[in-house]
Design an enzyme around this catalytic site. Structure first.
Site: not given
Ligand code: 5GP
Length: 111
Positions: A29, A84, A91, A93, A97, A99
């Site tokens: 991440d 999420n 969430q 993205v 996914h 974590h």
């Molecule tokens: P969410 O909030 O959707 O559960 O998690 C999305 C995760 O993607 C976040 O923890 C964020 O830090 C990670 N993330 C967003 N953009 C990028 C990226 O460009 N590269 C990487 N490696 N992680 C990302």
């Protein structure tokens, strides 16, 4: 709609890869919330758990098995998986996914 994770899968955007096979990709991440914070994503475009189908059953099991292998290979005995689902749940993205978080004491309940 194409997300940042689609661009990571296609190689358009680089990532710090941890594991890859024909079904999934795991990478660190970009904003780690713990010493180990890895995301495992299916190559198939599924926005969230709200869109999973019966046909995704094997793929979802595969992601969890790989999560265990990755966590163990990172030396984690205690670790947390988080998925999420939806904006209100955090969430950001909209490409499914998991974590994998560990390497420090994790509190419960989450925020
Ligand atoms: P969410 O909030 O959707 O559960 O998690 C999305 C995760 O993607 C976040 O923890 C964020 O830090 C990670 N993330 C967003 N953009 C990028 C990226 O460009 N590269 C990487 N490696 N992680 C990302």
């Amino acid at each position: 709609m194409k997300t940042i994770f689609d661009k990571i899968i296609s190689g358009e955007i680089p990532c710090d890869e941890v594991f890859s096979d024909d079904k999934c990709l795991a990478f660190k991440d970009i904003t780690p919330q713990a010493p180990t914070h890895i995301l495992i994503i299916p190559r198939k475009r599924i926005p969230s758990l709200n869109q999973i189908k019966k046909e995704d059953q094997v793929l979802l099991g595969h992601l969890l098995l790989k999560a265990r292998e990755i966590a163990n290979s990172c030396g984690l005995e205690s670790w947390r998986t988080v998925i999420n689902t939806g904006e209100e749940a955090g969430q950001t993205v909209f490409h499914l996914h998991i974590h994998i978080i560990g390497g420090r004491k994790l509190n419960w309940p989450p925020g």
